[in-house]
Enzyme design. Structure first.
Site, short mmCIF file in Angstrom:
data_model
loop_
_atom_site.label_atom_id
_atom_site.label_comp_id
_atom_site.label_asym_id
_atom_site.label_seq_id
_atom_site.Cartn_x
_atom_site.Cartn_y
_atom_site.Cartn_z
N SER A 482 45.01 47.06 39.54
CA SER A 482 44.07 47.46 40.33
C SER A 482 42.77 48.08 39.92
CB SER A 482 44.88 48.42 41.18
OG SER A 482 44.16 49.12 42.21
N ASP A 493 32.68 40.06 33.19
CA ASP A 493 31.88 39.11 34.03
C ASP A 493 30.28 39.47 33.55
OD1 ASP A 493 33.81 37.81 35.26
OD2 ASP A 493 33.79 39.19 37.30
N LYS A 507 46.98 43.03 40.75
CA LYS A 507 46.88 43.68 42.07
C LYS A 507 45.61 43.62 42.67
CE LYS A 507 47.57 48.05 44.54
NZ LYS A 507 46.20 48.07 44.96
#
Length: 701
Positions: A482, A493, A507
């Site tokens: 999560s 990224d 998740k």
């Protein structure tokens, strides 16, 4: 994972649209005739109340109309909920008989209609039958202790029955439970206990289980039913009754209001197991570990006797608002009920759970005569005390605030790099994941959230200040989920740091915590809370972490297989997908660096004894995971245990020697102050040292 209060505002308008319908349904629910009226002798004969019927109807409306998956509560989904509920009651098929399952089958086709109507009589009846069978098995176990056991026979006890048929009758159940008691008995026998002591110990164990069963109430049954219901919609939509909602919010805020003591239930007594430093219990200097609490009074009111109480009910009495007075009647561990109890008076305070908060340590690596100093920040969850923040408390508790202070300290200690350790961090606040990312980047998008209307919102870090701009590594494992995946994905990224470890949980959904009183004020404090899946999050690159998780830049072999652990193992989980990339700018392209780091890491692993140990652990886990039975022959089980103990002892000494530690002698324990060895963390530091090394060379060039 929770959204912020702002996230709740986004769905408030949608909730308002169903208020009138729910209130009308409330009238119907209160006057509807229950479908199943049947007592179950041998159980607590629990029955649903009118409020639970109303909550069920409201949740049925919420999860089907405003859950991200937009499912219809029809016969198909009702069948899934029925199967899930049956599985949650008796997952190992140790209690129900085939006749019970055949009787329950009549409820399967109407489970959806019952839930929509708020009629819980069928699932409550199933729960009562389960409790009856449970109590029967415990009483049978006690009775079985009067028998003598033959431990020379060659027979096995199957402890894992989830794939086996239900017991065809009581006789088959008795045969299985005779072996279960025999196994419990043999376990104690192998510790050299005398027969009388074994029987006494097991009798107390089984009697205690019966006592705990007798304390089960309709709120417990309701929680099991609603959990089976909501988990059938998706794995992270969940209903919490008031007690569980309180615990959830304590976990989220890392704080509570009370006396600052951890309690447990032992032999009918509420017992103190730990005391929080600096809390009221600690300040009183009158409480100690293993003290028994036998009475609780609010201020100057009369004492309430709590002997034999359920632990959660006793805790509810002891907790209370900051500044209020609580009095406790205390007996020490050595005192019995004939002794005069001590009265301890305390003023409740806000307790900060520091041991469950972010913490730091410093590790060093020596290479080529140079010492590299690394700051390691372990973050157990993404927590935030929203209540304190809204109240204007300048010192409110949150992950980002705690980590910012730790980073400031590490900078003063001149660390060369920072490791953010998110292993076993199951997530928490979405806002905290965004804010924490902001400590390591200037500004820019962190996560994209698509809501149930398919509207995409880009949540960004708008604070240009950076708490740490040096080399960074993020450690993750299969149980990083999560909010952990949002943070790790954003760092990856942006090229801001190196992600190291195992592929994460997967998740990728967003939950909004909704107090049921906001749905229907008539429910009052007993309405509980629902965490409703209202969105799906995506990385700034556009990829969802749902199902697939975050793949580390440097990946280690995983002990826990993905087909059994993680979102991909959940039948009701949402699928993976992707959306358009957000407008973000990479800080640095680390692809070449990572390729070099992988080569250097793999070279180390070829000669690493610790890596070999890890591979051995994975194979051992696979082997043990396939086992479903144990021998009931004393010599066979004893040999099995001794062989395993000898193998583990030899492996432990081999590991110690490889780390430059002395081998342990038979029966010798590890030194109390010896630090646990963390291979993955040690290798992460080596990877960072590689990274720092060739980046310095590049700068010189």
């Amino acid at each position: 994972m929770n959204t912020s209060l702002t996230g709740f505002e986004k769905i408030k308008d949608m909730l308002r649209r169903i208020f009138s319908g729910i209130l009308i349904a409330a009238t119907i629910a209160c006057t509807a005739t229950p479908r199943i009226i049947k007592d179950v002798p041998g159980s607590n004969n629990l029955k649903p109340d009118e409020q639970q019927a109303l909550i069920t109807k409201e949740i049925a409306e919420l999860v089907t109309s405003f859950n991200y998956k937009k499912l219809s509560l029809n016969d198909s989904l009702g069948g899934v909920i029925y199967d899930n509920y049956l599985q949650s009651l008796d997952p190992n098929r140790n209690y129900f008989l085939a006749a019970d399952i055949a009787e329950f089958a009549q409820f399967k086709s109407t489970f959806d209609d019952d839930l929509k109507a708020g009629d819980l009589t069928a699932p409550f009846y199933m729960f009562n039958v389960y409790q009856k069978r449970y109590n029967e098995r415990m009483n049978f176990s006690i009775k079985n202790l009067n028998n003598s056991f033959d431990f020379t026979k060659k027979e096995d006890y199957i402890f894992s029955r989830e794939k086996l048929p239900w017991f065809k009758d009581i006789a088959e159940s008795d045969a299985n439970w005779t072996k279960k008691v025999k196994y419990d008995y043999l376990n104690l026998k192998l510790t050299q206990k005398a027969d009388t002591a074994i029987k006494s110990s097991l009798k107390k164990r089984y009697e205690n289980l019966i006592t705990q069963s007798s304390k089960i109430n309709n709120q417990d049954a309701f929680q099991v039913i609603m959990t089976a219901f909501t988990e059938s919609i998706d794995p992270h939509t969940s209903y919490f009754n008031p007690a569980n909602a309180a615990n959830f919010n304590i976990d989220m805020s890392r704080s509570l209001e009370g006396i600052g003591a951890t309690l447990t239930s032992e032999n009918e007594f509420v017992t103190i197991k730990s005391i929080v430093t600096g809390g009221p219990a600690d300040k009183s200097k009158q409480l100690k570990i293993d003290d028994k609490i036998i009475g609780v009074a609010q201020g100057n009111e009369e004492f309430v006797d709590v002997i034999g109480w359920r632990l959660d009910n006793a805790i509810a009495l002891i907790r209370g608002k900051k500044g209020t007075v609580v009095r406790l009647k205390i007996l020490s561990k050595e005192q019995d009920m004939s002794a005069k109890p001590k009265i301890v008076e305390m003023v409740r305070e806000k307790i900060i759970l520091e041991d469950q908060s972010a913490k730091k340590s410093i590790k060093t690596v020596i290479r080529d005569g140079k010492t590299y100093k690394y700051g390691i920040i372990e973050i157990p969850a993404f927590y935030a005390d929203w209540k304190a923040m809204q109240a204007g408390d300048p010192n409110y508790k949150s992950t980002t605030r705690d980590v910012k202070l730790l980073l400031d300290t590490l900078k003063q200690q001149n660390v060369d790099a920072v490791v953010v350790d998110l292993r076993t961090n199951g997530g928490g606040s979405l806002v905290e994941a965004i804010d924490l990312t902001g400590l390591f980047i200037t500004t820019g998008p962190v996560v994209q959230v698509r809501d149930l209307r398919n509207k995409i919102e880009v949540d960004s870090d708008d604070n240009p200040s950076v708490a740490w701009d040096g080399p960074l590594a993020v450690m993750v494992d299969r149980f990083s989920a999560s909010a952990s995946e949002i943070f790790a994905g954003a760092i990856q990224d942006y090229g801001r740091g190196i992600v190291i470890g195992n592929t994460t949980y997967g998740k990728g959904t967003v939950q909004s915590a909704i107090d049921m009183r906001r749905v229907n004020p008539n429910l009052g404090e007993k309405g509980g809370q629902i965490n409703l899946t209202t969105g799906k999050f995506y990385r700034v690159s556009g990829s969802s972490t749902q199902h697939k998780g975050v793949t580390p830049d440097i990946e280690f072999p995983a002990i826990f297989p993905a087909d059994k652990y993680g979102e991909s193992a959940e039948p009701a989980a949402l699928p993976w997908d992707e959306i358009k990339s957000s407008n973000y700018v990479k800080i640095k392209d680390l692809s070449k660096d990572i390729s070099s780091l992988k080569v250097m890491h793999q070279q180390r692993m070829k000669t690493s004894q610790e890596f070999k140990f890890l591979l051995e652990d994975i194979e051992e886990f696979k082997r043990r995971d396939k086992e479903n039975s144990v021998p009931l022959n004393e010599e066979a089980l004893k040999k099995q245990r001794e062989d395993l103990e000898q193998k583990n002892f030899a492996q432990e000494n081999a590991r110690r020697v490889s780390r430059g530690l002395p081998a342990l002698k038979k029966g010798e324990s590890k030194p109390a102050k010896e630090e646990a060895f963390d291979f993955m963390q040690q290798e992460a530091l080596q990877i960072l040292t590689d990274f720092i090394g060739f980046n310095k060379v590049a700068k010189v060039k």
